[in-house]
Design an enzyme around this catalytic site. Structure first.
Site, PDB file in Angstrom:
ATOM      1  N   SER A   1      23.775  92.825 -18.101  1.00 45.84           N
ATOM      2  CA  SER A   1      23.865  91.382 -17.879  1.00 45.84           C
ATOM      3  C   SER A   1      24.457  91.009 -16.519  1.00 45.84           C
ATOM      4  O   SER A   1      25.364  91.664 -16.010  1.00 45.84           O
ATOM      5  CB  SER A   1      24.739  90.780 -18.970  1.00 45.84           C
ATOM      6  OG  SER A   1      25.042  89.456 -18.644  1.00 45.84           O
TER       7      SER A   1
ATOM      8  N   LYS B   1      21.362  85.336 -31.387  1.00 43.28           N
ATOM      9  CA  LYS B   1      21.272  83.884 -31.176  1.00 43.28           C
ATOM     10  C   LYS B   1      21.024  83.114 -32.473  1.00 43.28           C
ATOM     11  O   LYS B   1      21.428  81.966 -32.606  1.00 43.28           O
ATOM     12  CB  LYS B   1      20.172  83.564 -30.162  1.00 43.28           C
ATOM     13  CG  LYS B   1      20.558  83.918 -28.740  1.00 43.28           C
ATOM     14  CD  LYS B   1      19.532  83.453 -27.725  1.00 43.28           C
ATOM     15  CE  LYS B   1      19.891  83.991 -26.357  1.00 43.28           C
ATOM     16  NZ  LYS B   1      19.009  83.514 -25.303  1.00 43.28           N
TER      17      LYS B   1
ATOM     18  N   GLY C   1      12.602  83.369 -13.441  1.00 37.66           N
ATOM     19  CA  GLY C   1      13.551  82.716 -14.334  1.00 37.66           C
ATOM     20  C   GLY C   1      15.014  82.825 -13.930  1.00 37.66           C
ATOM     21  O   GLY C   1      15.896  82.498 -14.727  1.00 37.66           O
TER      22      GLY C   1
ATOM     23  N   GLY D   1      12.196  83.867 -29.179  1.00 39.24           N
ATOM     24  CA  GLY D   1      13.429  83.095 -29.035  1.00 39.24           C
ATOM     25  C   GLY D   1      13.440  82.211 -27.798  1.00 39.24           C
ATOM     26  O   GLY D   1      13.759  81.012 -27.882  1.00 39.24           O
TER      27      GLY D   1
ATOM     28  N   GLY E   1       3.807  83.458 -25.403  1.00 41.82           N
ATOM     29  CA  GLY E   1       4.995  83.885 -26.125  1.00 41.82           C
ATOM     30  C   GLY E   1       5.526  82.780 -27.022  1.00 41.82           C
ATOM     31  O   GLY E   1       5.446  81.592 -26.674  1.00 41.82           O
ATOM     32  N   ALA E   2       6.015  83.190 -28.187  1.00 38.39           N
ATOM     33  CA  ALA E   2       6.559  82.214 -29.143  1.00 38.39           C
ATOM     34  C   ALA E   2       7.840  82.763 -29.767  1.00 38.39           C
ATOM     35  O   ALA E   2       8.168  82.481 -30.916  1.00 38.39           O
ATOM     36  CB  ALA E   2       5.518  81.909 -30.219  1.00 38.39           C
TER      37      ALA E   2
ATOM     38  N   TYR F   1      13.290  87.548 -14.613  1.00 35.34           N
ATOM     39  CA  TYR F   1      13.862  87.452 -13.260  1.00 35.34           C
ATOM     40  C   TYR F   1      14.139  88.828 -12.663  1.00 35.34           C
ATOM     41  O   TYR F   1      14.495  88.941 -11.487  1.00 35.34           O
ATOM     42  CB  TYR F   1      15.143  86.595 -13.248  1.00 35.34           C
ATOM     43  CG  TYR F   1      16.163  87.014 -14.265  1.00 35.34           C
ATOM     44  CD1 TYR F   1      17.054  88.051 -14.009  1.00 35.34           C
ATOM     45  CD2 TYR F   1      16.219  86.386 -15.496  1.00 35.34           C
ATOM     46  CE1 TYR F   1      17.973  88.441 -14.956  1.00 35.34           C
ATOM     47  CE2 TYR F   1      17.137  86.768 -16.462  1.00 35.34           C
ATOM     48  CZ  TYR F   1      18.009  87.800 -16.181  1.00 35.34           C
ATOM     49  OH  TYR F   1      18.913  88.192 -17.130  1.00 35.34           O
TER      50      TYR F   1
ATOM     51  N   ASN G   1      23.358  79.836 -27.929  1.00 36.73           N
ATOM     52  CA  ASN G   1      23.690  80.868 -26.927  1.00 36.73           C
ATOM     53  C   ASN G   1      25.075  80.654 -26.335  1.00 36.73           C
ATOM     54  O   ASN G   1      25.492  81.420 -25.465  1.00 36.73           O
ATOM     55  CB  ASN G   1      22.637  80.907 -25.809  1.00 36.73           C
ATOM     56  CG  ASN G   1      22.822  79.768 -24.836  1.00 36.73           C
ATOM     57  OD1 ASN G   1      23.088  78.648 -25.246  1.00 36.73           O
ATOM     58  ND2 ASN G   1      22.731  80.048 -23.548  1.00 36.73           N
TER      59      ASN G   1
ATOM     60  N   SER H   1      25.792  87.999 -16.237  1.00 33.36           N
ATOM     61  CA  SER H   1      26.719  86.903 -16.559  1.00 33.36           C
ATOM     62  C   SER H   1      28.156  87.134 -16.083  1.00 33.36           C
ATOM     63  O   SER H   1      28.783  86.199 -15.566  1.00 33.36           O
ATOM     64  CB  SER H   1      26.695  86.608 -18.060  1.00 33.36           C
ATOM     65  OG  SER H   1      25.437  86.088 -18.395  1.00 33.36           O
TER      66      SER H   1
HETATM   67  P1  NAP Z   1      11.134  87.731 -27.970  1.00 33.66           P
HETATM   68  O1  NAP Z   1      11.938  86.916 -28.926  1.00 33.66           O
HETATM   69  O2  NAP Z   1      10.878  89.173 -28.239  1.00 33.66           O
HETATM   70  O3  NAP Z   1       9.721  86.970 -27.807  1.00 33.66           O
HETATM   71  C1  NAP Z   1       8.672  87.456 -27.026  1.00 33.66           C
HETATM   72  C2  NAP Z   1       7.372  87.145 -27.757  1.00 33.66           C
HETATM   73  O4  NAP Z   1       6.264  87.517 -26.911  1.00 33.66           O
HETATM   74  C3  NAP Z   1       7.213  87.951 -29.058  1.00 33.66           C
HETATM   75  O5  NAP Z   1       6.777  87.098 -30.084  1.00 33.66           O
HETATM   76  C4  NAP Z   1       6.162  88.977 -28.682  1.00 33.66           C
HETATM   77  O6  NAP Z   1       5.415  89.410 -29.791  1.00 33.66           O
HETATM   78  C5  NAP Z   1       5.309  88.188 -27.719  1.00 33.66           C
HETATM   79  N1  NAP Z   1       4.442  89.009 -26.890  1.00 33.66           N
HETATM   80  C6  NAP Z   1       4.629  90.282 -26.447  1.00 33.66           C
HETATM   81  N2  NAP Z   1       3.580  90.671 -25.687  1.00 33.66           N
HETATM   82  C7  NAP Z   1       2.710  89.629 -25.651  1.00 33.66           C
HETATM   83  C8  NAP Z   1       1.456  89.422 -25.031  1.00 33.66           C
HETATM   84  N3  NAP Z   1       0.858  90.370 -24.310  1.00 33.66           N
HETATM   85  N4  NAP Z   1       0.838  88.225 -25.194  1.00 33.66           N
HETATM   86  C9  NAP Z   1       1.416  87.259 -25.947  1.00 33.66           C
HETATM   87  N5  NAP Z   1       2.596  87.401 -26.578  1.00 33.66           N
HETATM   88  C10 NAP Z   1       3.246  88.565 -26.421  1.00 33.66           C
HETATM   89  O7  NAP Z   1      11.776  87.688 -26.522  1.00 33.66           O
HETATM   90  P2  NAP Z   1      12.594  86.462 -25.876  1.00 33.66           P
HETATM   91  O8  NAP Z   1      14.036  86.620 -26.128  1.00 33.66           O
HETATM   92  O9  NAP Z   1      11.916  85.208 -26.253  1.00 33.66           O
HETATM   93  O10 NAP Z   1      12.375  86.771 -24.304  1.00 33.66           O
HETATM   94  C11 NAP Z   1      11.105  86.631 -23.705  1.00 33.66           C
HETATM   95  C12 NAP Z   1      11.224  86.863 -22.209  1.00 33.66           C
HETATM   96  O11 NAP Z   1      11.994  85.839 -21.609  1.00 33.66           O
HETATM   97  C13 NAP Z   1      11.908  88.188 -21.856  1.00 33.66           C
HETATM   98  O12 NAP Z   1      11.248  88.752 -20.755  1.00 33.66           O
HETATM   99  C14 NAP Z   1      13.298  87.768 -21.450  1.00 33.66           C
HETATM  100  O13 NAP Z   1      13.855  88.663 -20.527  1.00 33.66           O
HETATM  101  C15 NAP Z   1      13.034  86.417 -20.832  1.00 33.66           C
HETATM  102  N6  NAP Z   1      14.195  85.501 -20.909  1.00 33.66           N
HETATM  103  C16 NAP Z   1      14.658  84.966 -19.749  1.00 33.66           C
HETATM  104  C17 NAP Z   1      15.713  84.074 -19.777  1.00 33.66           C
HETATM  105  C18 NAP Z   1      16.227  83.464 -18.497  1.00 33.66           C
HETATM  106  O14 NAP Z   1      17.333  82.915 -18.496  1.00 33.66           O
HETATM  107  N7  NAP Z   1      15.472  83.503 -17.436  1.00 33.66           N
HETATM  108  C19 NAP Z   1      16.318  83.729 -21.011  1.00 33.66           C
HETATM  109  C20 NAP Z   1      15.811  84.301 -22.181  1.00 33.66           C
HETATM  110  C21 NAP Z   1      14.744  85.196 -22.119  1.00 33.66           C
HETATM  111  P3  NAP Z   1       5.927  90.746 -30.563  1.00 33.66           P
HETATM  112  O15 NAP Z   1       7.283  90.426 -31.083  1.00 33.66           O
HETATM  113  O16 NAP Z   1       4.899  90.943 -31.606  1.00 33.66           O
HETATM  114  O17 NAP Z   1       5.944  91.821 -29.519  1.00 33.66           O
END
Ligand code: NAP
Length: 287
Positions: free
Chosen positions: A19, A70, A249, A132, A129-130, A228, A91, A21
């Site tokens: 992290s 979370k 991000g 968290g 994506g859907a 990011y 968070n 943070s």
């Molecule tokens: P998550 O809860 O695992 O959600 C990701 C979703 O994307 C899952 O439902 C996953 O399905 C789906 N997925 C995977 N491959 C895919 C594809 N090719 N096409 C469509 N959907 C797909 O993860 P999250 O916590 O939401 O995080 C998502 C991303 O955001 C990560 O890269 C994370 O590092 C980033 N993030 C950035 C910040 C920021 O502050 N910039 C904050 C939070 C998160 P499956 O579960 O079936 O694999």
């Protein structure tokens, strides 16, 4: 100053060691002369209960919460912000007046940072994506009154559930956004959208392929990738190559951190001022 006078904050999750943070928060405490310290708390699920029970004993007054807690943290929160109640995830925790108060600064962080790229008002959005993070993104987009959101996730059920939630969040908004779930990337109809958002982990690894066919990136599209690190995913490199507006991000991370910082400390500063300190602390951190 005695060590016991230092107020503790930190990041609760598992794992947490990569992290950024601590760097962001400790630089801000130092710059503003606050006797706080931010640490990493890697807590396994079996120890979560006792960790939360002993927060007061450890003099921990503020926590950020990350994967996988979370949602799991919700039963411990005694006072939830409206966003926590609606999104169903927190968070940021603050321990004040003998109570655990929970906030969601992810959606605020995304909202603030997105506006540096594009005005979301009446925009049509395609979302990959859907999970968290996507929940916070959709909540923010609706608050900012977008016109349409199409969502694709390889896990169809997650996309369906998010559409259902989003339709509830949209009740009472002054505009009536179209929200739908689609079965393929092509069906996102990116050619008719003004913004494409990647909220999947695709792009984190060097070996990941470009998540959308390059020919779908049309002129007039802005591209936001929540990832990011790396600073430039294949998706962002493709957007850049086509001369589109794009962002990673990092700003979302910084703004959510700045909002959390204000909750932890109660200092009367603008979020943009705290974000500027954090940005400086992270300069050159991400490759
Ligand atoms: P998550 O809860 O695992 O959600 C990701 C979703 O994307 C899952 O439902 C996953 O399905 C789906 N997925 C995977 N491959 C895919 C594809 N090719 N096409 C469509 N959907 C797909 O993860 P999250 O916590 O939401 O995080 C998502 C991303 O955001 C990560 O890269 C994370 O590092 C980033 N993030 C950035 C910040 C920021 O502050 N910039 C904050 C939070 C998160 P499956 O579960 O079936 O694999």
């Amino acid at each position: 100053m005695d060590n016991k006078d230092i107020i503790k904050c930190g990041l609760l999750g598992y794992p947490v060691e990569h992290s950024l943070s601590p760097k962001m928060h400790n630089a801000s405490f130092k710059k503003l002369n606050l006797s706080y310290h931010y640490s990493l708390y890697a807590v396994e699920l079996k120890s979560l209960d006792s960790f939360i029970k002993f927060l007061a004993k450890y003099n921990i007054k503020g926590l950020n919460v990350t994967v996988p807690y979370k949602e799991k943290i919700l039963p411990y929160i005694e006072e939830k912000s409206e966003a926590v109640k609606k999104i169903g995830a927190a968070n940021t925790l603050v321990i004040r007046d003998f109570k655990i108060k929970g906030f969601n600064t992810d959606f605020l962080g995304f909202s603030k940072h997105l506006k540096e790229l594009i005005d979301p008002y009446k925009l049509k959005v395609a979302l990959l994506g859907a999970g968290g993070a996507a929940k916070a993104v959709v909540y923010s987009l609706l608050k900012d009154k977008v016109k349409a959101i199409s969502i694709f996730d390889i896990d169809r059920k997650k996309a369906e559930d998010l559409v259902k939630k989003a339709k509830e969040w949209a009740v009472g908004l002054e505009i009536n956004p179209e929200i739908n779930q689609v079965e393929t990337i092509e069906a996102l109809d990116i050619s008719k959208k003004g913004l494409l958002i990647n909220a999947t982990p695709v792009g984190l690894k060097q070996s990941d392929l470009l998540i959308v066919p390059e020919n779908l990136l049309h002129r007039g599209l802005a591209v936001y990738d929540l990832i990011y690190n790396p600073a430039e995913t294949k998706l962002l490199a493709a957007a850049k190559g086509k001369g589109l507006k794009f962002s990673n991000g990092l700003g979302m991370l910084i703004y959510q951190g700045a909002e959390s910082f204000l909750h932890f400390t109660g200092v009367k500063l603008k979020v943009s001022d705290v974000a500027a300190i954090m940005k400086e602390a992270l300069a050159e951190e991400v490759n």
